[in-house]
Design an enzyme around this catalytic site. Structure first.
Site, PDB file in Angstrom:
ATOM      1  N   SER A 110     -51.012-111.893  -2.207  1.00 52.90           N
ATOM      2  CA  SER A 110     -51.604-110.850  -1.384  1.00 52.90           C
ATOM      3  C   SER A 110     -50.807-110.617  -0.102  1.00 52.90           C
ATOM      4  CB  SER A 110     -53.067-111.207  -1.086  1.00 52.90           C
ATOM      5  OG  SER A 110     -53.770-110.103  -0.600  1.00 52.90           O
ATOM      6  N   ASP A 249     -50.036-106.866  -2.410  1.00 58.68           N
ATOM      7  CA  ASP A 249     -50.533-106.509  -3.745  1.00 58.68           C
ATOM      8  C   ASP A 249     -51.414-105.270  -3.725  1.00 58.68           C
ATOM      9  OD1 ASP A 249     -52.717-107.725  -2.495  1.00 58.68           O
ATOM     10  OD2 ASP A 249     -53.407-108.723  -4.306  1.00 58.68           O
ATOM     11  N   ASP A 251     -54.259-104.486  -2.412  1.00 54.47           N
ATOM     12  CA  ASP A 251     -55.725-104.484  -2.464  1.00 54.47           C
ATOM     13  C   ASP A 251     -56.318-104.279  -1.074  1.00 54.47           C
ATOM     14  OD1 ASP A 251     -55.269-106.998  -1.357  1.00 54.47           O
ATOM     15  OD2 ASP A 251     -56.568-108.078  -2.761  1.00 54.47           O
TER      16      ASP A 251
END
Length: 453
Positions: A110, A249, A251
């Site tokens: 992440s 990533d 998100d």
């Protein structure tokens, strides 16, 4: 032994003491046991097919060997693997559901630095795992695995249209085109680098792209949602409508208005919740967020007649609360935004698209939209410790936290990090100097107690 899974899967130094190819393969084989029994086995028997898992990654250099290890672990357990390559985490969640796969793996750390990596797992339907399922996977790590032979082993094939499917899905969610929006996109040299520019252009925006040249090690390196400085400068230099920054990533999403002011996850949630309320799509008059969201969000939602429900930190806990309560928007201050009418996970690109659409729908600038909430000053600090539980149970520390909180017109939130060996301190008060003093005092108090132990 400490629990392997944190608040968002497994995360550690890639190829260090924990996150090795051996562990990755073991996790894959354990997951195969957990996900190919019961209803999955019966469903696949009816279809006459092997179980299917989707595997993808962000552009970290260590992703290659971790994907190889996980794919080998799955295929050797009789699971067919669809390798989707480098795509965002929310794309994996979508594709698991869209392709009717039994589960999926995303290899990413992440927003962490490039030398870290991680393993995120999605169950059938593209949902993140509850603690009980993660515990079952850990249980099977050192137990007997599935060992099919001959034609019963799995195949590994390329998921050739994975990115195209995800792009078409994102575009299908928009309630209006975004022609006329000029947006600067910071891809964090991460998984958004390929898909996000094309999506925004297809939706009608004029797009300036920065930090979209991943080389395996530069992901999140002073760029992306945690470092918006360059984005601010580019928005102003290009006279853009807004800027959007994703993490490694994709998100997460944070925004920057035309004046260079950061618009965080709390503000984005407030803007989108009001939009949904006005368009009649907000379910049960509720927005779900975590204990870390600014108290200004509570006040803004109260004025609109929207309830605010808080959970512990972690977007999967937000998603669980949304599912249980029948709510369709939630997220975190950090920029995880979940629009569950369209996604089973936090999706930065989706949130950014809908923020642009709201600018078009209202005819207002992002500056005006973000004024929906007044941010109460927050000050944070991190305390390094290998034993956060003992510290947080320390009677002297607990007494001092209580004493400080009573002196504030705000809150104190102290919690262990779910991804790093840290205790995180957050102090909130209408007076920023008072919040700063209180946070500094608590940080010093923690350090003193650590030295005594």
């Amino acid at each position: 032994m400490a629990r392997l899974f944190g608040t968002d899967g497994i995360r550690a130094l890639a190829n260090g003491d924990l996150l090795t190819p051996e562990l990755a393969m073991a996790v894959a084989r354990a997951a195969a046991v957990v996900f190919t029994h019961g209803r999955v086995a019966k469903r696949r028997q009816v279809l006459g097919k092997r179980p299917v898992a989707i595997v993808a990654r962000d552009p970290r250099i260590s992703g290659d060997f971790l994907v190889a290890a996980i794919s080998a672990g799955l295929a050797s357990s009789g699971v067919d693997v669809l390798d989707a390559g480098v795509i965002p985490t929310p794309a994996v969640a979508f594709l698991v559901k869209n392709a009717n796969a039994d589960f999926g793996f995303m290899i990413s750390a992440s927003h962490n630095p490039g030398y870290d990596n991680g393993v995120k797992i999605f169950a059938h339907g593209g949902v993140k795992l509850p603690d009980v399922v993660e515990d079952r996977i850990e249980y099977f790590l050192d137990k007997q695995k599935l060992s099919p032979i001959g034609s019963k082993v799995g195949r590994i094939t390329r998921f050739v249209d994975a990115e195209d499917r995800y792009q078409m899905h994102l575009l299908s969610t928009l309630f209006t085109r975004i022609d006329g929006v000029k947006v600067v996109i910071d891809c964090a040299n991460g998984a958004a680098s390929g898909v996000s520019p094309d999506v925004f252009k297809s939706a009608g925006a004029a797009v300036k792209v920065i930090c979209a040249d991943p080389n395996g090690v530069n992901i999140n390196d002073g760029v992306g949602s945690a470092y918006p400085e360059r984005l601010r400068a580019e928005v102003i230099r290009n006279s853009a409508t807004l800027g959007l920054a994703f993490d490694g990533d994709a998100d997460r999403c944070i925004a920057v208005d035309s004046n260079g002011n950061t618009v965080d996850g709390d503000q984005i949630m407030a803007i989108l919740a009001r939009s949904m309320q006005q368009r009649g799509t907000l379910r049960n008059k509720t927005l779900v967020t975590t204990i870390m969201s600014n108290i200004g969000l509570d006040r803004a939602m109260k004025k609109l007649g929207i309830n605010l429900k808080r959970t512990q930190v972690g977007d999967r806990y937000v998603i669980e609360a949304m599912t249980q309560g029948g709510f369709n928007i939630g997220g975190e201050q950090s920029g995880h935004i979940i629009l569950s009418d369209y996604s089973t996970a936090g999706d930065g690109i989706l949130a950014g698209l809908h923020l642009c659409a709201e600018i078009i729908r209202t005819g207002k600038s992002l500056t005006d939209l973000a004024s929906i909430m007044e941010i109460v000053p927050q000050v944070t600090a991190n305390i390094e410790t290998d034993d956060p539980t003992t510290l947080l149970n320390n009677k002297k520390i607990r007494h001092e936290i209580s004493r400080i909180e009573k002196s504030l017109k705000g809150r104190v939130v102290i919690r262990p990090s779910g991804t790093e060996p840290l205790i995180r301190i957050m102090v909130e008060d209408l007076n920023p100097e008072k919040a700063e003093r209180a946070c500094s005092h608590l940080a010093d108090f923690f350090k003193q107690e650590i030295q005594k132990s």
